[in-house]
Design an enzyme around this catalytic site. Structure first.
Site, PDB file in Angstrom:
ATOM      1  N   GLY A   9      15.992 -23.346  46.456  1.00  0.00           N
ATOM      2  CA  GLY A   9      16.220 -22.857  47.817  1.00  0.00           C
ATOM      3  C   GLY A   9      16.081 -21.355  47.790  1.00  0.00           C
ATOM      4  N   VAL A  12      16.674 -16.398  52.214  1.00  0.00           N
ATOM      5  CA  VAL A  12      17.316 -15.103  51.918  1.00  0.00           C
ATOM      6  C   VAL A  12      18.443 -15.185  50.890  1.00  0.00           C
ATOM      7  CG1 VAL A  12      16.729 -13.759  53.939  1.00  0.00           C
ATOM      8  CG2 VAL A  12      18.657 -15.338  54.063  1.00  0.00           C
ATOM      9  N   SER A 128      30.566 -15.589  49.841  1.00  0.00           N
ATOM     10  CA  SER A 128      30.660 -14.743  51.027  1.00  0.00           C
ATOM     11  C   SER A 128      30.024 -13.390  50.761  1.00  0.00           C
ATOM     12  CB  SER A 128      32.118 -14.538  51.423  1.00  0.00           C
ATOM     13  OG  SER A 128      32.176 -13.676  52.538  1.00  0.00           O
ATOM     14  N   LYS A 182      36.756 -20.969  51.398  1.00  0.00           N
ATOM     15  CA  LYS A 182      35.693 -20.207  52.061  1.00  0.00           C
ATOM     16  C   LYS A 182      35.775 -20.419  53.574  1.00  0.00           C
ATOM     17  CE  LYS A 182      31.793 -17.958  52.816  1.00  0.00           C
ATOM     18  NZ  LYS A 182      31.143 -18.444  53.979  1.00  0.00           N
ATOM     19  N   HIS A 185      38.626 -18.400  54.797  1.00  0.00           N
ATOM     20  CA  HIS A 185      38.165 -17.007  54.797  1.00  0.00           C
ATOM     21  C   HIS A 185      37.429 -16.711  56.101  1.00  0.00           C
ATOM     22  CE1 HIS A 185      34.760 -14.240  54.412  1.00  0.00           C
ATOM     23  NE2 HIS A 185      35.498 -13.523  53.586  1.00  0.00           N
ATOM     24  N   ASN A 186      36.538 -17.600  56.493  1.00  0.00           N
ATOM     25  CA  ASN A 186      35.770 -17.370  57.722  1.00  0.00           C
ATOM     26  C   ASN A 186      36.660 -17.423  58.960  1.00  0.00           C
ATOM     27  OD1 ASN A 186      33.717 -17.477  55.829  1.00  0.00           O
ATOM     28  ND2 ASN A 186      32.283 -18.396  57.258  1.00  0.00           N
ATOM     29  N   GLU A 189      38.241 -14.207  59.154  1.00  0.00           N
ATOM     30  CA  GLU A 189      37.210 -13.254  59.593  1.00  0.00           C
ATOM     31  C   GLU A 189      37.067 -13.274  61.129  1.00  0.00           C
ATOM     32  OE1 GLU A 189      33.446 -13.761  57.432  1.00  0.00           O
ATOM     33  OE2 GLU A 189      32.427 -13.730  59.366  1.00  0.00           O
TER      34      GLU A 189
HETATM   35  P1  NBP Z   1      18.671 -21.581  55.227  1.00  0.00           P
HETATM   36  O1  NBP Z   1      19.998 -22.096  55.570  1.00  0.00           O
HETATM   37  O2  NBP Z   1      17.824 -20.998  56.286  1.00  0.00           O
HETATM   38  O3  NBP Z   1      17.837 -22.766  54.534  1.00  0.00           O
HETATM   39  C1  NBP Z   1      16.505 -22.594  54.148  1.00  0.00           C
HETATM   40  C2  NBP Z   1      16.275 -23.204  52.805  1.00  0.00           C
HETATM   41  O4  NBP Z   1      16.639 -24.598  52.822  1.00  0.00           O
HETATM   42  C3  NBP Z   1      14.821 -23.144  52.416  1.00  0.00           C
HETATM   43  O5  NBP Z   1      14.748 -22.909  51.045  1.00  0.00           O
HETATM   44  C4  NBP Z   1      14.336 -24.530  52.784  1.00  0.00           C
HETATM   45  O6  NBP Z   1      13.191 -24.925  52.078  1.00  0.00           O
HETATM   46  C5  NBP Z   1      15.495 -25.347  52.337  1.00  0.00           C
HETATM   47  N1  NBP Z   1      15.503 -26.726  52.851  1.00  0.00           N
HETATM   48  C6  NBP Z   1      15.663 -27.201  54.102  1.00  0.00           C
HETATM   49 BR1  NBP Z   1      15.863 -26.186  55.569  1.00  0.00          BR
HETATM   50  N2  NBP Z   1      15.621 -28.528  54.178  1.00  0.00           N
HETATM   51  C7  NBP Z   1      15.403 -28.943  52.925  1.00  0.00           C
HETATM   52  C8  NBP Z   1      15.274 -30.216  52.340  1.00  0.00           C
HETATM   53  N3  NBP Z   1      15.365 -31.331  53.065  1.00  0.00           N
HETATM   54  N4  NBP Z   1      15.065 -30.282  51.026  1.00  0.00           N
HETATM   55  C9  NBP Z   1      14.968 -29.174  50.276  1.00  0.00           C
HETATM   56  N5  NBP Z   1      15.110 -27.922  50.769  1.00  0.00           N
HETATM   57  C10 NBP Z   1      15.332 -27.801  52.078  1.00  0.00           C
HETATM   58  O7  NBP Z   1      18.749 -20.543  54.004  1.00  0.00           O
HETATM   59  P2  NBP Z   1      19.756 -19.309  53.807  1.00  0.00           P
HETATM   60  O8  NBP Z   1      19.939 -18.570  55.071  1.00  0.00           O
HETATM   61  O9  NBP Z   1      19.264 -18.603  52.605  1.00  0.00           O
HETATM   62  O10 NBP Z   1      21.129 -20.014  53.463  1.00  0.00           O
HETATM   63  C11 NBP Z   1      21.312 -20.874  52.343  1.00  0.00           C
HETATM   64  C12 NBP Z   1      22.727 -21.417  52.364  1.00  0.00           C
HETATM   65  O11 NBP Z   1      23.615 -20.316  52.263  1.00  0.00           O
HETATM   66  C13 NBP Z   1      23.102 -22.148  53.639  1.00  0.00           C
HETATM   67  O12 NBP Z   1      23.960 -23.213  53.328  1.00  0.00           O
HETATM   68  C14 NBP Z   1      23.834 -21.127  54.441  1.00  0.00           C
HETATM   69  O13 NBP Z   1      24.799 -21.703  55.322  1.00  0.00           O
HETATM   70  C15 NBP Z   1      24.480 -20.306  53.396  1.00  0.00           C
HETATM   71  N6  NBP Z   1      24.605 -18.915  53.857  1.00  0.00           N
HETATM   72  C16 NBP Z   1      25.642 -18.237  53.492  1.00  0.00           C
HETATM   73  C17 NBP Z   1      25.781 -16.950  53.894  1.00  0.00           C
HETATM   74  C18 NBP Z   1      26.939 -16.247  53.435  1.00  0.00           C
HETATM   75  O14 NBP Z   1      27.241 -15.148  53.854  1.00  0.00           O
HETATM   76  N7  NBP Z   1      27.657 -16.840  52.538  1.00  0.00           N
HETATM   77  C19 NBP Z   1      24.857 -16.295  54.675  1.00  0.00           C
HETATM   78  C20 NBP Z   1      23.805 -16.978  55.026  1.00  0.00           C
HETATM   79  C21 NBP Z   1      23.683 -18.305  54.616  1.00  0.00           C
HETATM   80  P3  NBP Z   1      11.719 -24.659  52.687  1.00  0.00           P
HETATM   81  O15 NBP Z   1      11.392 -23.247  52.348  1.00  0.00           O
HETATM   82  O16 NBP Z   1      10.889 -25.654  51.990  1.00  0.00           O
HETATM   83  O17 NBP Z   1      11.798 -24.900  54.170  1.00  0.00           O
END
Ligand code: NBP
Length: 476
Positions: A9, A12, A128, A182, A185-186, A189
């Site tokens: 995955g 970002v 986070s 987590k 935490h949110n 937040e």
């Molecule tokens: P996204 O949540 O936008 O997910 C995109 C990724 O998921 C891509 O790599 C995509 O592959 C893959 N994907 C999807 Br959509 N469906 C899939 C499937 N059926 N099989 C395999 N891969 C699949 O990415 P993100 O924004 O980087 O977030 C990743 C995780 O981190 C999420 O759970 C998000 O909630 C969490 N997050 C956390 C924070 C934080 O502050 N902690 C911030 C942002 C996100 P592809 O490229 O082939 O479409």
């Protein structure tokens, strides 16, 4: 060369986490469902460290040393299950799957159980700090078995944020513990953000200060006990001028707050567990209310007071009061969050170290603040503290803040400026410290219309009063 960790995955979050591992000296296998993203990753970042590009899940597994450690960073929900289903058959006993996405802790509990049945470790991990944190050091909240943490923990601790040399990562507890904390935490937040927003609103509409002036007030607060990432960025936002119009940026943004759902999960779970998190709930509802354009439109003609401008001196006094109200309300929302973690930990048998959660949130995450050291100390002094409000230092500070806090809530009510967060926090404080609550009336009403029975203050047992006839009391 075999990789020490794999990341699948590469959007970002995953991309930045992979780079963070590599910058810390680990060899990282990278994989993404659409292979184009993997190629793009290698083109842009291969120079930064040791990476192995994997074009398929089988490649990914084959490129890892044992026990294999694979971090999943895909969209939470169905996509996470899809990736687990693809990986699990390729892995061997003792291998570790880490889910770093924003999973619901109930999903994590389910996945943990299913994978344990197949001899695999599952580590549901709260992460986070957003994009920036993932790259430079997030706050990391891993759940799962202690055995899995033994091999994985040192790596996660290394890539996490550090405060005073201490990593912002610790083993939270088994099963869904990591994703649970987590989530809380949110929720905290959300409450922090709402309280800061209310402070802004009071200073603006009651105090008559413009955004730039309010930013100065916030900058001042950021030098004191309220010093935190969220206060700091709010000051930044308030000083920003819109390039298009030249107006204060905050004035050109639509006032309808959105949400992705973790605040809502916190409140839903709190309702299930029976934990009173009214401050966090008000923060979630405040966003929801703001988004109801139809309701707001229909209410535009409703009567209310007209805030009059304050003198400069009164505005200064108001700002001092608001600082105290903000601090006191913040203490209450953290008390509610910690209460929730404590109840969840008991309910699910996780044995979460409450002080340690404050330690790992001091850096890397959105609620990072000097304030968390105080919570750490409170649980250091008494690990069984029933509520943060009972800690000697916090209760002294609340005593000092309460007059100002009450004035602020009263000012909001008098001037027609909503303060759901401040008011809810103050009500919680007053309800907890009340010797008698009107819950006695509620119990009597319940007995009257539904024979739901009540307990007495003087005699053991449950009773029912024959309200329909001669009002005699009977043991239930
Ligand atoms: P996204 O949540 O936008 O997910 C995109 C990724 O998921 C891509 O790599 C995509 O592959 C893959 N994907 C999807 Br959509 N469906 C899939 C499937 N059926 N099989 C395999 N891969 C699949 O990415 P993100 O924004 O980087 O977030 C990743 C995780 O981190 C999420 O759970 C998000 O909630 C969490 N997050 C956390 C924070 C934080 O502050 N902690 C911030 C942002 C996100 P592809 O490229 O082939 O479409």
């Amino acid at each position: 060369k075999l990789a020490q960790v794999g990341v699948t995955g590469l959007a970002v979050m995953g991309r930045n986490l992979a780079r963070n591992f590599a910058r810390n000296g680990y060899t990282v296998a990278v994989h993404n469902r659409s292979v184009g993203r993997t190629h793009e990753f290698m083109e842009r970042f291969a120079e930064e460290g040791e990476f192995v590009a994997a074009e398929s899940a089988a490649d990914l597994v084959a490129s890892l040393e044992r026990p294999r450690r694979v971090v999943i960073m895909v969209k939470a929900g169905g996509p996470t299950d899809a990736v687990i289903d693809e990986l699990a058959p390729l892995l061997d006993e003792g291998d570790v799957i880490i889910d770093g996405g924003n999973a619901h802790f109930e999903d994590t509990r389910r996945r943990d159980e299913a994978l344990r049945g197949r001899g695999l470790h599952f580590v549901g991990t709260g992460i986070s700090g957003g994009e920036e944190g993932a790259l430079n050091g997030p706050s990391i909240m891993p759940g799962g078995s202690a055995e899995a943490y033994e091999s994985l923990g040192p790596m996660l601790e290394k890539i996490s944020a550090h405060v005073d040399g201490t990593p912002c990562c610790t083993h939270v507890g088994p099963g869904g513990a990591g994703h649970f904390v987590k989530m809380v935490h949110n929720g905290i937040e959300y409450a922090d953000m709402q309280l800061i927003a209310e402070s802004y609103d009071l200073l603006r509409r009651a105090g008559g200060l413009d955004p730039a002036r309010i930013a100065e007030v916030f900058r001042g607060w950021n030098e004191g006990r309220l010093a935190s990432y969220l206060v700091e960025i709010t000051a930044e936002v308030l000083t920003h001028t819109d390039a298009r119009t030249g107006a204060a940026f905050v004035d050109v943004i639509q006032d309808q707050a959105e949400q992705k759902g973790t605040g809502r999960w916190t409140v839903q779970t709190a309702l299930e567990l029976g934990v009173p998190v009214n401050g966090i709930a008000e923060a979630v509802f405040a966003r929801s209310l703001s988004g109801h354009g139809d309701l707001r439109e229909a209410a535009q003609g409703l009567a209310g007071p007209q805030p009059a401008a304050l003198s400069a001196e009164d505005a200064k006094r108001l700002a001092e009061d608001v600082e105290k109200a903000l601090y006191a309300s913040k203490v209450v929302s953290y008390a509610q969050g910690w209460n929730m973690i404590s109840v969840g930990s008991r309910e699910y048998g996780w044995d979460v170290d409450l002080g340690a959660m404050a330690t790992i949130w001091r850096g890397g995450c959105i609620i990072r603040a000097a304030f968390l050291d105080r919570i750490r100390n409170a649980y250091g002094n008494d690990p069984a503290l029933p509520t943060l409000l009972a800690d000697a230092e916090f209760s002294r500070e609340l005593a000092d803040a309460q007059d100002a806090w009450r004035r602020v809530v009263a000012t909001g009510a008098e001037l027609g400026i909503p303060t759901p967060g401040f008011s809810a926090a103050l009500s919680y404080y007053d309800a907890l410290r009340a010797q008698r609550l009107p819950a006695a009336v509620t119990q009597a009403q319940r007995d009257y219309f539904g024979a739901h029975t009540y307990r007495r203050t003087d005699v053991e047992g449950s009773f029912h009063t024959r309200w329909d006839t001669n009002r005699t009391e009977e043991p239930a």
